[in-house]
Design a protein around this motif. Structure first.
Motif, PDB file in Angstrom:
ATOM      1  N   THR A 345    -130.902  36.084   7.519  1.00  0.00           N
ATOM      2  CA  THR A 345    -130.211  34.561   7.722  1.00  0.00           C
ATOM      3  C   THR A 345    -131.370  33.624   6.721  1.00  0.00           C
ATOM      4  O   THR A 345    -132.729  33.494   7.912  1.00  0.00           O
ATOM      5  CB  THR A 345    -130.035  34.538   8.624  1.00  0.00           C
ATOM      6  N   GLN A 346    -131.024  33.229   6.317  1.00  0.00           N
ATOM      7  CA  GLN A 346    -132.158  32.020   5.671  1.00  0.00           C
ATOM      8  C   GLN A 346    -131.604  30.980   5.580  1.00  0.00           C
ATOM      9  O   GLN A 346    -130.524  30.610   5.042  1.00  0.00           O
ATOM     10  CB  GLN A 346    -133.115  32.502   4.041  1.00  0.00           C
ATOM     11  N   THR A 347    -132.190  29.876   6.158  1.00  0.00           N
ATOM     12  CA  THR A 347    -131.868  27.942   6.320  1.00  0.00           C
ATOM     13  C   THR A 347    -133.341  27.643   6.060  1.00  0.00           C
ATOM     14  O   THR A 347    -134.354  27.389   6.212  1.00  0.00           O
ATOM     15  CB  THR A 347    -131.776  27.741   7.898  1.00  0.00           C
ATOM     16  N   PRO A 348    -133.806  27.623   4.243  1.00  0.00           N
ATOM     17  CA  PRO A 348    -134.098  26.247   3.538  1.00  0.00           C
ATOM     18  C   PRO A 348    -134.012  25.191   3.727  1.00  0.00           C
ATOM     19  O   PRO A 348    -133.028  24.097   4.011  1.00  0.00           O
ATOM     20  CB  PRO A 348    -134.013  27.148   2.282  1.00  0.00           C
ATOM     21  N   GLN A 349    -135.218  24.439   3.990  1.00  0.00           N
ATOM     22  CA  GLN A 349    -135.162  22.590   4.112  1.00  0.00           C
ATOM     23  C   GLN A 349    -134.922  22.536   2.809  1.00  0.00           C
ATOM     24  O   GLN A 349    -135.680  23.146   1.602  1.00  0.00           O
ATOM     25  CB  GLN A 349    -136.659  22.739   4.935  1.00  0.00           C
ATOM     26  N   VAL A 350    -134.974  21.267   2.503  1.00  0.00           N
ATOM     27  CA  VAL A 350    -134.444  20.528   0.914  1.00  0.00           C
ATOM     28  C   VAL A 350    -135.860  20.292   1.228  1.00  0.00           C
ATOM     29  O   VAL A 350    -136.540  20.298   1.274  1.00  0.00           O
ATOM     30  CB  VAL A 350    -133.814  19.768   0.848  1.00  0.00           C
ATOM     31  N   LEU A 351    -136.050  20.696  -0.470  1.00  0.00           N
ATOM     32  CA  LEU A 351    -136.835  20.359  -1.260  1.00  0.00           C
ATOM     33  C   LEU A 351    -137.789  18.861  -1.190  1.00  0.00           C
ATOM     34  O   LEU A 351    -137.468  18.116  -1.442  1.00  0.00           O
ATOM     35  CB  LEU A 351    -137.455  20.604  -2.552  1.00  0.00           C
ATOM     36  N   THR A 352    -139.012  19.032  -0.150  1.00  0.00           N
ATOM     37  CA  THR A 352    -139.764  17.787  -0.206  1.00  0.00           C
ATOM     38  C   THR A 352    -141.604  18.318  -1.050  1.00  0.00           C
ATOM     39  O   THR A 352    -141.872  19.189  -1.458  1.00  0.00           O
ATOM     40  CB  THR A 352    -140.343  17.484   1.237  1.00  0.00           C
ATOM     41  N   ALA A 375    -151.245  17.425 -13.151  1.00  0.00           N
ATOM     42  CA  ALA A 375    -150.071  17.746 -13.362  1.00  0.00           C
ATOM     43  C   ALA A 375    -149.149  17.118 -11.686  1.00  0.00           C
ATOM     44  O   ALA A 375    -148.115  16.737 -11.973  1.00  0.00           O
ATOM     45  CB  ALA A 375    -149.929  18.241 -14.021  1.00  0.00           C
ATOM     46  N   VAL A 376    -149.320  18.313 -10.577  1.00  0.00           N
ATOM     47  CA  VAL A 376    -148.129  18.498  -9.475  1.00  0.00           C
ATOM     48  C   VAL A 376    -148.328  16.823  -8.875  1.00  0.00           C
ATOM     49  O   VAL A 376    -146.896  16.781  -8.456  1.00  0.00           O
ATOM     50  CB  VAL A 376    -149.432  19.118  -8.990  1.00  0.00           C
ATOM     51  N   GLU A 377    -149.149  16.392  -8.657  1.00  0.00           N
ATOM     52  CA  GLU A 377    -149.155  15.105  -7.724  1.00  0.00           C
ATOM     53  C   GLU A 377    -148.302  14.325  -8.580  1.00  0.00           C
ATOM     54  O   GLU A 377    -147.685  13.250  -8.301  1.00  0.00           O
ATOM     55  CB  GLU A 377    -150.454  14.649  -8.140  1.00  0.00           C
ATOM     56  N   ALA A 378    -148.718  14.162 -10.421  1.00  0.00           N
ATOM     57  CA  ALA A 378    -147.537  13.010 -10.592  1.00  0.00           C
ATOM     58  C   ALA A 378    -146.040  13.405 -10.793  1.00  0.00           C
ATOM     59  O   ALA A 378    -145.136  12.955 -10.538  1.00  0.00           O
ATOM     60  CB  ALA A 378    -147.799  12.982 -12.803  1.00  0.00           C
ATOM     61  N   TRP A 383    -141.020  12.164  -7.417  1.00  0.00           N
ATOM     62  CA  TRP A 383    -139.776  12.924  -6.491  1.00  0.00           C
ATOM     63  C   TRP A 383    -139.849  12.072  -5.698  1.00  0.00           C
ATOM     64  O   TRP A 383    -138.733  10.950  -5.022  1.00  0.00           O
ATOM     65  CB  TRP A 383    -140.188  13.926  -6.554  1.00  0.00           C
ATOM     66  N   GLU A 384    -141.018  11.439  -5.560  1.00  0.00           N
ATOM     67  CA  GLU A 384    -140.922   9.780  -3.930  1.00  0.00           C
ATOM     68  C   GLU A 384    -139.987   9.153  -4.913  1.00  0.00           C
ATOM     69  O   GLU A 384    -139.126   8.078  -4.205  1.00  0.00           O
ATOM     70  CB  GLU A 384    -142.065   9.987  -3.756  1.00  0.00           C
ATOM     71  N   ALA A 385    -140.530   8.183  -6.230  1.00  0.00           N
ATOM     72  CA  ALA A 385    -139.770   7.106  -6.928  1.00  0.00           C
ATOM     73  C   ALA A 385    -138.414   7.288  -7.362  1.00  0.00           C
ATOM     74  O   ALA A 385    -137.656   6.964  -6.529  1.00  0.00           O
ATOM     75  CB  ALA A 385    -140.906   6.974  -7.838  1.00  0.00           C
ATOM     76  N   MET A 386    -137.896   8.473  -7.360  1.00  0.00           N
ATOM     77  CA  MET A 386    -136.044   8.661  -7.821  1.00  0.00           C
ATOM     78  C   MET A 386    -135.416   9.472  -6.292  1.00  0.00           C
ATOM     79  O   MET A 386    -134.367   8.918  -6.627  1.00  0.00           O
ATOM     80  CB  MET A 386    -136.404  10.269  -8.402  1.00  0.00           C
TER      81      MET A 386
END
Length: 483
Positions: A345-352, A375-378, A383-386
């Motif tokens: 049984t897996q409970t993943p958190q939402v991507l963040t 590239a990763v930090e962009a 993600w933070e903005a959208m």
């Protein structure tokens, strides 16, 4: 004495709904299965399902109708939802064996209709450009790390190096990356899956669900026609999200695996379960007996139950009475592989972006560290903005490098399978690390039971972390400060 018959009902001759009815009717008909099948038409099979499966709720009949569904060019984020159906079999396009072209990504309608469309395309294209730019220099690094074996052909060696390089470079691929999936599933499990997918917050998943239903109805016109969005699934998620807002988010431990729940009496429980099936006793009596036997007798029972197995032998089912819960932190790519272990049984958190991201050691040694970070930090910044505008669809931009927390509860039999399969040296180092941390945690609390897991010859989690990096090992996560 009647003749025994063992045979197949040929799916090339009988439609799935006809086969399902032929099996269902055996409970009340003395006729052989093939005779029953020959007496049915698609119309009479449909009428049977309408009455008994739909009308009276005999849903198990639908398990005899099996479909093989091909999904092409769906995002890896959507694939995560599709592969959440537990009672199904999946095979997927691999990032270990195929180099993905620069156009292999999805633009979700939520973002396409937002002011972020151009920024999204630019960031995702940058991730793919960096992925392609890293392949050659990373390849040179892994060639230095892994010399050719004496018996290895040049072709096999080059294939092995290419896989190792792609294992590193895949950290740059976003969840928008396109993939293909083959799914084999029965109609009952598919109906459950369709209800979940039709209720999913991502429009892509809902579109896929509608397409799957339309295709499947051509083969099983009755069993799936009532699969619709489920109000309970939609509203319960929203209600729980509101409750979760009361939970304060504080400093987060970034160690990859923590064992948070286990049974101190696991060995006794396992021994009691092993002998329970052979004697007319209660489980409480078996437990009391197991607690009272001599240590050497305990070892003897464990050896008789678990010893002498070949690598291909599945251990006794009584291991399933022993359960562990792990709080894990891993990169999204590792989770994408481990999510296939659906017996747990897996409970993943939402991507963040809260947990930072991984940087494999080969990226740094290839001289790609600065470009990789940029590239990763962009992607994380976008993600933070959208996210306030497009909600969960913002996750399409996040790459495999981003760390994700997952709660995993599994029985010991599944742990045996997971750790032996995923901990071996031929696998990806990210999930090898998680598998070995799980094994080491079990060994720390139940050393006698862990001794039979078959992992003692594998490199330790610390050795994997030191060799490859790119794992959440003792605060190695790279965290981007939020503005």
């Amino acid at each position: 004495m009647r003749e025994r018959r063992i045979y197949l009902l040929d799916p090339r001759r009988y439609r799935p709904e006809v086969i399902a009815v032929a099996f269902a009717k055996t409970s009340r008909s003395p006729e052989p299965f093939d005779v029953i099948a020959e007496s049915l038409s698609e119309e009479t099979a449909s009428q049977f399902h309408e009455k008994w499966v739909v009308g009276y709720g005999h849903a198990s009949v639908a398990e005899h109708a099996v479909l093989h569904i091909a999904f092409e060019n769906i995002s890896r984020l959507a694939a995560e939802a599709i592969e959440g159906v537990r009672l199904a079999s999946f095979t997927e396009k691999s990032t270990r064996f195929q180099i993905l072209d620069r156009e292999s990504f999805y633009v979700p309608p939520e973002i396409a209709a937002s002011p972020f469309q151009d920024a999204y395309r630019a960031v995702v294209e940058r991730l793919f450009e960096t992925y392609h730019a890293a392949l050659e220099p990373v390849g040179r690094v892994v060639e230095a790390w892994f010399p050719r074996r004496p018996e290895e052909s040049e072709k096999a060696y080059r294939t092995r190096l290419r896989i190792r390089a792609m294992d590193v470079c895949r950290y740059l691929l976003p969840t928008a990356t396109l993939t293909n999936i083959g799914m084999t599933v029965n109609a009952r499990a598919l109906e459950h899956g369709l209800r979940k997918w039709l209720s999913h917050p991502l429009e892509e998943v809902r579109e896929i669900a509608r397409a799957v239903k339309a295709a499947a109805l051509q083969e099983v016109p009755t069993l799936l026609k009532y699969a619709e969005p489920n109000a309970y699934l939609q509203t319960s998620t929203a209600r729980l999200q509101k409750w979760a807002q009361a939970l304060p988010e504080g400093p987060v431990p970034r160690d990859g695996v923590r064992l948070v729940s286990w049974d101190p009496d696991a060995e006794v429980r396992f021994i009691a379960a092993c002998v329970y099936r052979f004697r007319a006793v209660s489980f409480e009596e078996a437990l009391a007996w197991a607690r009272g036997i001599r240590p050497e007798d305990r070892r003897g029972i464990l050896e008789d139950a678990l010893g002498g197995r070949s690598p291909f032998d599945i251990p006794v089912r009584e291991l399933e009475h022993i359960v562990y819960t792990f709080d894990c932190l891993m990169d999204e790519g590792a989770y994408y592989d481990l999510k296939r272990h659906r017996m747990m049984t897996q409970t993943p958190q939402v991507l963040t972006t809260a947990y930072g991201y991984a940087i494999p050691r080969a990226i740094e040694e290839a001289g790609m560290g600065a470009r990789y970070r940029a590239a990763v930090e962009a992607a994380m910044a976008l993600w933070e903005a959208m996210r306030p505008a497009v909600g969960e669809a913002a996750a399409y931009v996040l790459p495999n490098a981003v760390y994700r927390r997952v709660l995993m509860t599994m029985n010991l039999r599944e742990a045996y399978h997971l750790c032996r399969l995923r901990g071996g040296p031929n696998g990806h180092f990210a999930y090898r690390y998680i598998a070995m941390r799980i094994y080491e945690a079990i060994r720390a609390v139940h050393p006698t039971l862990a001794a039979y897991m078959g992992c003692e010859g594998y490199p330790s989690s610390g050795e994997i972390a030191a060799q490859f990096g790119g794992v959440a090992h003792q605060e190695e996560a790279h965290v981007v400060e939020r503005s």
